[in-house]
Design an enzyme around this catalytic site. Structure first.
Site, PDB file in Angstrom:
ATOM      1  N   HIS A 143     -31.745 -12.273  41.494  1.00 40.74           N
ATOM      2  CA  HIS A 143     -31.673 -12.770  42.881  1.00 40.74           C
ATOM      3  C   HIS A 143     -30.779 -13.999  43.002  1.00 40.74           C
ATOM      4  CE1 HIS A 143     -35.326 -10.534  44.761  1.00 40.74           C
ATOM      5  NE2 HIS A 143     -34.697  -9.781  43.871  1.00 40.74           N
ATOM      6  N   GLU A 237     -32.301  -5.475  55.116  1.00 34.85           N
ATOM      7  CA  GLU A 237     -31.935  -5.905  56.457  1.00 34.85           C
ATOM      8  C   GLU A 237     -30.426  -6.017  56.645  1.00 34.85           C
ATOM      9  OE1 GLU A 237     -35.799  -8.910  57.043  1.00 34.85           O
ATOM     10  OE2 GLU A 237     -33.741  -9.681  57.207  1.00 34.85           O
ATOM     11  N   TYR A 247     -34.171 -16.663  59.216  1.00 34.89           N
ATOM     12  CA  TYR A 247     -34.208 -15.198  59.213  1.00 34.89           C
ATOM     13  C   TYR A 247     -35.498 -14.621  58.626  1.00 34.89           C
ATOM     14  CZ  TYR A 247     -29.665 -15.318  61.239  1.00 34.89           C
ATOM     15  OH  TYR A 247     -28.646 -15.528  62.131  1.00 34.89           O
ATOM     16  N   TYR A 258     -43.572  -5.215  45.227  1.00 30.75           N
ATOM     17  CA  TYR A 258     -43.458  -4.113  44.269  1.00 30.75           C
ATOM     18  C   TYR A 258     -44.823  -3.656  43.763  1.00 30.75           C
ATOM     19  CZ  TYR A 258     -38.507  -5.262  44.302  1.00 30.75           C
ATOM     20  OH  TYR A 258     -37.210  -5.502  44.701  1.00 30.75           O
TER      21      TYR A 258
END
Length: 367
Positions: A143, A237, A247, A258
């Site tokens: 990430h 998204e 957001y 998960y």
């Protein structure tokens, strides 16, 4: 976003149909033998720069992948999702020869997304300058974000991820987890950034509440900034980015963890911007271009998104700045797609994420 806007977005999502239509294009292999290619960009002389995630910068020249990589790259932290991300030539490259490079920097115990600039002289990068390093460092190899885009004023947007284990930090302004940052090309902070005068906020932050940004572009024709990000199990998204906005992640999301656990009971919250399009189950969007080339006039103004988990290319029709119909392409190949870009020739170029990765070129069928 108010209730009426929420209803409009929900209706748009319901009306957004998905089709797989007859192929009116041809696919050829533009390059092969690439180790997990991550991004592609073109220089003014027609050469293409292709990053390989393990830490090499390759060149395609006159239709051939040069065997020798460009020298002078910094050391990258290449583990799991970490490595070399994007190489983005300066808009004035013909004069200054600058390239901006994003990559994972550090060690397993302390790593972060870093961006440098360097001049490309022949086949070597020289005079590297560190422009940005995300803070604080993290101990996870995932990430990172890593996509970049220039704005018309010459500033640089950098998309970042939440580090996976630090998702709650995406809502805080004292760190770079789950943010888009905006910097000048010398690494300084623009004076008109939205949080420069907010106490304890990092001044580079442009927007926040993101999970893992994998697509980022500015459309010069409309002025819109388009972004997409990974959800967990669902909740990918597409967003329109505006300075200073939140957001939602992880307070508002369409995805679940998960493990199957609920990340949040909310899909929308006051003061948070709802996505324009959501994919559940996840397709893992991984690259994006807004088509304004000359070979496919019927696709002008549409978004193209490459997908890792979905293993396809997706065309998203845009009408008045809102997603409408979608078309699934390249699904029959069964390959993980890492990036898609519009080439200077008007063709679409797609990167195959594999140890023996490829660059595909999509052009109209020949009569």
């Amino acid at each position: 976003m108010n209730r009426i806007e929420n209803l409009a977005v929900a209706a748009a999502m319901l009306l957004c149909s998905i089709t797989a239509v007859g192929q009116d294009y041809q696919i050829e292999i533009a390059a092969s033998g690439l180790d997990h290619p991550w991004s592609i960009a073109w220089l003014p002389d027609g050469r293409a720069l292709v990053t390989e995630r393990p830490g090499r910068l390759r060149v395609i020249s006159d239709g051939e992948l040069l065997e020798a990589p460009i020298q002078g790259l910094p050391d990258v932290f290449a583990a799991s999702q970490g490595g070399l991300f994007e190489a983005l030539p300066d808009d004035d490259f013909a004069t200054n020869r600058l390239v901006y490079i994003s990559f994972a920097h550090g060690t397993p115990e302390a790593n972060a997304t870093r961006v440098i600039s360097a001049r490309l002289e022949g086949m070597r990068l020289v005079d590297p300058k560190i422009l940005f390093t995300a803070t604080p460092p993290k101990d996870t190899p995932v990430h990172y974000g890593g996509r970049m885009a220039f704005l018309p004023d010459g500033t640089l947007l950098i998309g970042l991820g939440d580090g996976f284990d630090f998702r709650e930090q995406a809502q805080r302004l004292d760190n770079h987890f789950g943010k888009i940052v905006r910097i000048n090309t010398d690494g300084s902070v623009p004076e008109d950034n939205p949080f420069v005068d907010i106490e304890n906020a990092l001044p580079e932050i442009y927007s926040y509440g993101h999970r893992n940004i994998q697509g980022l572009l500015h459309d010069a024709e409309t002025g819109m900034i388009w972004q997409h990000e990974h959800g967990p199990r669902g909740g990918d998204e597409i967003n329109l980015i505006r300075a200073g906005e939140n957001y939602g992640w992880p307070v508002a999301t369409h995805g679940i963890d998960y493990s199957g656990a609920i990340v949040s009971p909310y899909e929308t919250r006051p003061g948070m911007v709802d996505p324009l399009l959501v994919w559940t189950p996840s397709i893992a969007p991984s690259g994006m271009t807004l088509y304004r080339g000359g070979l496919f006039p019927q696709w002008t103004g549409d978004l193209f998104i490459s997908a890792l988990a979905g293993r396809h290319l997706r065309r998203v029709e845009l009408v008045d700045g809102r997603p409408k119909e979608q078309e699934i392409m390249l699904a029959g190949r069964g390959e993980r797609l890492r990036d898609v870009r519009t080439g200077p020739d008007g063709a679409l170029y797609v990167l195959i994420d594999a140890e023996d990765g490829k660059v595909l070129r999509i052009s109209p069928n020949q009569p």
